[in-house]
Design a protein around this motif. Structure first.
Motif, PDB file in Angstrom:
ATOM      1  N   LYS B  60       0.811  -1.223   0.000  1.00 44.36           N
ATOM      2  CA  LYS B  60       0.000   0.000   0.000  1.00 44.36           C
ATOM      3  C   LYS B  60       0.844   1.273   0.000  1.00 44.36           C
ATOM      4  O   LYS B  60       0.306   2.381  -0.072  1.00 44.36           O
ATOM      5  CB  LYS B  60      -0.902   0.014   1.249  1.00 44.36           C
ATOM      6  N   ALA B  61       2.166   1.127   0.130  1.00 46.88           N
ATOM      7  CA  ALA B  61       3.025   2.310   0.317  1.00 46.88           C
ATOM      8  C   ALA B  61       3.187   3.129  -0.956  1.00 46.88           C
ATOM      9  O   ALA B  61       3.429   2.584  -2.036  1.00 46.88           O
ATOM     10  CB  ALA B  61       4.404   1.866   0.804  1.00 46.88           C
ATOM     11  N   ASP B  62       3.044   4.463  -0.823  1.00 52.08           N
ATOM     12  CA  ASP B  62       3.402   5.371  -1.923  1.00 52.08           C
ATOM     13  C   ASP B  62       4.889   5.728  -1.856  1.00 52.08           C
ATOM     14  O   ASP B  62       5.514   6.000  -2.870  1.00 52.08           O
ATOM     15  CB  ASP B  62       2.587   6.666  -1.808  1.00 52.08           C
ATOM     16  N   PHE B  63       5.401   5.742  -0.623  1.00 48.37           N
ATOM     17  CA  PHE B  63       6.772   6.227  -0.414  1.00 48.37           C
ATOM     18  C   PHE B  63       7.369   5.453   0.764  1.00 48.37           C
ATOM     19  O   PHE B  63       6.760   5.376   1.831  1.00 48.37           O
ATOM     20  CB  PHE B  63       6.725   7.735  -0.117  1.00 48.37           C
ATOM     21  N   ILE B  64       8.516   4.867   0.515  1.00 47.51           N
ATOM     22  CA  ILE B  64       9.191   4.071   1.560  1.00 47.51           C
ATOM     23  C   ILE B  64      10.540   4.704   1.888  1.00 47.51           C
ATOM     24  O   ILE B  64      11.307   5.055   0.989  1.00 47.51           O
ATOM     25  CB  ILE B  64       9.434   2.622   1.079  1.00 47.51           C
ATOM     26  N   ILE B  65      10.805   4.873   3.174  1.00 47.55           N
ATOM     27  CA  ILE B  65      12.116   5.365   3.617  1.00 47.55           C
ATOM     28  C   ILE B  65      12.828   4.230   4.343  1.00 47.55           C
ATOM     29  O   ILE B  65      12.414   3.842   5.438  1.00 47.55           O
ATOM     30  CB  ILE B  65      11.960   6.582   4.560  1.00 47.55           C
ATOM     31  N   PHE B  66      13.874   3.695   3.722  1.00 47.20           N
ATOM     32  CA  PHE B  66      14.654   2.648   4.375  1.00 47.20           C
ATOM     33  C   PHE B  66      15.685   3.295   5.290  1.00 47.20           C
ATOM     34  O   PHE B  66      16.617   3.942   4.815  1.00 47.20           O
ATOM     35  CB  PHE B  66      15.372   1.766   3.349  1.00 47.20           C
ATOM     36  N   SER B  67      15.494   3.092   6.564  1.00 43.74           N
ATOM     37  CA  SER B  67      16.401   3.685   7.539  1.00 43.74           C
ATOM     38  C   SER B  67      17.008   2.566   8.382  1.00 43.74           C
ATOM     39  O   SER B  67      16.767   2.454   9.574  1.00 43.74           O
ATOM     40  CB  SER B  67      15.608   4.671   8.399  1.00 43.74           C
ATOM     41  N   VAL B  68      17.783   1.724   7.682  1.00 44.78           N
ATOM     42  CA  VAL B  68      18.401   0.567   8.346  1.00 44.78           C
ATOM     43  C   VAL B  68      19.913   0.615   8.127  1.00 44.78           C
ATOM     44  O   VAL B  68      20.404   1.368   7.294  1.00 44.78           O
ATOM     45  CB  VAL B  68      17.835  -0.770   7.811  1.00 44.78           C
ATOM     46  N   TYR B  69      20.646  -0.192   8.872  1.00 44.40           N
ATOM     47  CA  TYR B  69      22.108  -0.231   8.743  1.00 44.40           C
ATOM     48  C   TYR B  69      22.498  -0.609   7.301  1.00 44.40           C
ATOM     49  O   TYR B  69      21.873  -1.480   6.687  1.00 44.40           O
ATOM     50  CB  TYR B  69      22.683  -1.280   9.690  1.00 44.40           C
ATOM     51  N   PRO B  70      23.542   0.015   6.779  1.00 46.15           N
ATOM     52  CA  PRO B  70      23.954  -0.241   5.395  1.00 46.15           C
ATOM     53  C   PRO B  70      24.219  -1.721   5.100  1.00 46.15           C
ATOM     54  O   PRO B  70      23.891  -2.204   4.023  1.00 46.15           O
ATOM     55  CB  PRO B  70      25.239   0.577   5.234  1.00 46.15           C
ATOM     56  N   LEU B  71      24.790  -2.422   6.068  1.00 44.99           N
ATOM     57  CA  LEU B  71      25.164  -3.811   5.806  1.00 44.99           C
ATOM     58  C   LEU B  71      23.957  -4.715   5.606  1.00 44.99           C
ATOM     59  O   LEU B  71      24.055  -5.747   4.930  1.00 44.99           O
ATOM     60  CB  LEU B  71      26.021  -4.353   6.964  1.00 44.99           C
ATOM     61  N   ILE B  72      22.797  -4.342   6.168  1.00 46.28           N
ATOM     62  CA  ILE B  72      21.610  -5.190   6.010  1.00 46.28           C
ATOM     63  C   ILE B  72      20.652  -4.642   4.956  1.00 46.28           C
ATOM     64  O   ILE B  72      19.694  -5.311   4.581  1.00 46.28           O
ATOM     65  CB  ILE B  72      20.850  -5.401   7.343  1.00 46.28           C
TER      66      ILE B  72
END
Lengths: 285, 285
Positions: B60-72
């Motif tokens: 359902k997402a229009d916009f996703i912000i991935f705010s996770v550690y770079p390695l994962i």
């Protein structure tokens, strides 16, 4: 108590402001080569009266604060010797101590007590216009007593700087002062200069900076008429501190090149522990 | 617009807070592995609802912000691919770009637009408890568009981060991003670590510090689970920046050893000019 501030620049002016705001009942006078500065300070009621030469006011002084550049301090003190009265307490604000004490103590008359000290509240801008009482609030103050200083006078100086807002007042040897200042103040300034000078100007870096670059370059706004002499007077300790710092940086750089995560993590855990220790004191914000 | 923040830590949480305080009429959801964090964010009305897995909300997402550690990040994105809808705009917050883009772009379905970006507002503490909308206010934001990004989506992202408080929004290449971040952020962190680790702990340095040492060690409180991977992914640029910095430091150290006042003065005048240029922009305070 009659206090004479010699040199009404940034630090001298901050002393005048801090004394005024402390509510202590002192009579504050100043000597400065710039008559405009003296008139401004009189108009702002920072001082009772300003003088361009020592002959009139120095004989009456109970306490003198020399707030002049380190390179001229010896000559200024020498020219003031004839006017000093018995029992006068004197201090300075110089950022190096061994060299300064070594050159000034032999000049002093017996009944004058020069207690060398260093307010840890340097300001990067010069002149009375940048003076501020606030910069002293909660800051550290270093006193470097020598065998010729009277205990009660050292205690007076310690209480005086506490009363005008300094928090941690330490009595340390001139040697230890220079060793630690070489690290906390001089090494940090060499790093800030080297960092900002290694920037590629054509990259227009300022568009892309975060807080870390601003934090590390804040002290790059350095007074080139003051700092070279401070560096030279303390070069033994300073060069040693630079070498120790470079050793750590080389270790980290090698770990990065080798993709050695373990060494990087160890160094970061160590730096985190040290950071928390450093900030565990209720320090000046 | 339905926004899903993946990873509700310090930066993800700050996005949620900044969106809320901006008054923009978005529906904000979050995905996190920690159910306590999700419940807290729901109770604080930071998000409408929290999820532990992508299956329900990501379609359902229009916009996703991935705010996770770079390695994962790569693995997380890979596991989200089956749930992505056509037209979804995605961004990340990772501090390095070439490596991340190179590994993630090949995974993406055609009609999903991942625009890689980097908020220049790192925080040294981790977790939602340290999230703050304030840290984004007036900060710089870097967007690194690639040929597969749609112009209107890049414009959307640029406007979105402006609306939640960022000030200077730059569109730059991933290469330039990594080059300049290697300087402004990574080099400064290697310096802070090396400086604090070169301290002699038994000296009890904290009693004698001034603002300069506190300024230069503020970022020594570093997350050892995050930074080694960032350093490694950018090691070519970072090692070059360390070498350039060391070259300047060696030059200054030699001038100190040689009591070469002229070279010291020149370096200080240069650093002062650069300092004033850096602070001439109306920057975040």
């Amino acid at each position: 108590m009659k206090i004479v501030i010699v040199g009404l620049g940034n630090i001298g002016g901050s002393f005048a402001l801090a004394i005024k705001e402390s509510g202590l009942n002192h009579e504050v006078y100043a000597i400065d080569k710039d008559i405009e500065t003296l008139r401004t300070a009189e108009e702002q009621n920072l001082i009772i009266q300003g003088f361009e030469s020592p002959s009139e006011i120095i004989p009456k002084a109970d306490f003198i604060i020399f707030s002049v550049y380190p390179l001229i301090l010896e000559d200024v003190v020498r020219s003031y010797i004839p006017y000093l009265s018995d029992g006068t307490i004197i201090t300075d604000v110089t950022g190096v101590k061994r060299n300064i004490i070594g050159s000034i103590e032999p000049l002093l008359p017996e009944n004058v007590d020069f207690i060398f000290s260093h307010p840890m509240a340097g300001r990067e801008n010069s002149g009375l216009a940048f003076a501020s009482a606030k910069v002293f609030q909660g800051a550290n103050y270093l006193i470097t007593p020598t065998p010729r200083n009277k205990t009660e006078n050292v205690q007076f100086l310690s209480q005086f700087v506490k009363d005008i807002g300094f928090r941690n007042i330490s009595e340390i040897t001139p040697e230890f002062h220079d060793e630690i200042i070489g690290f906390t103040s001089q090494l940090t300034h060499t790093i800030a200069i080297s960092l900002i000078n290694s920037d590629l100007v054509e990259r227009n870096t300022k568009q892309y900076t975060g807080d870390s670059y601003r934090d590390l370059t804040r002290i790059a706004n350095i007074n080139e008429k003051l700092w070279p002499e401070l560096f030279i007077m303390n070069k033994d300790y300073l060069v040693e501190h630079i070498d120790n710092f470079k050793h750590q940086l080389d270790k980290l750089s090698t770990a990065i090149k080798d993709e050695d995560v373990k060494t990087m993590e160890e160094m970061m855990v160590e730096s985190k522990v040290r950071y928390h220790d450093l900030h565990s004191l209720d320090m000046k914000e």
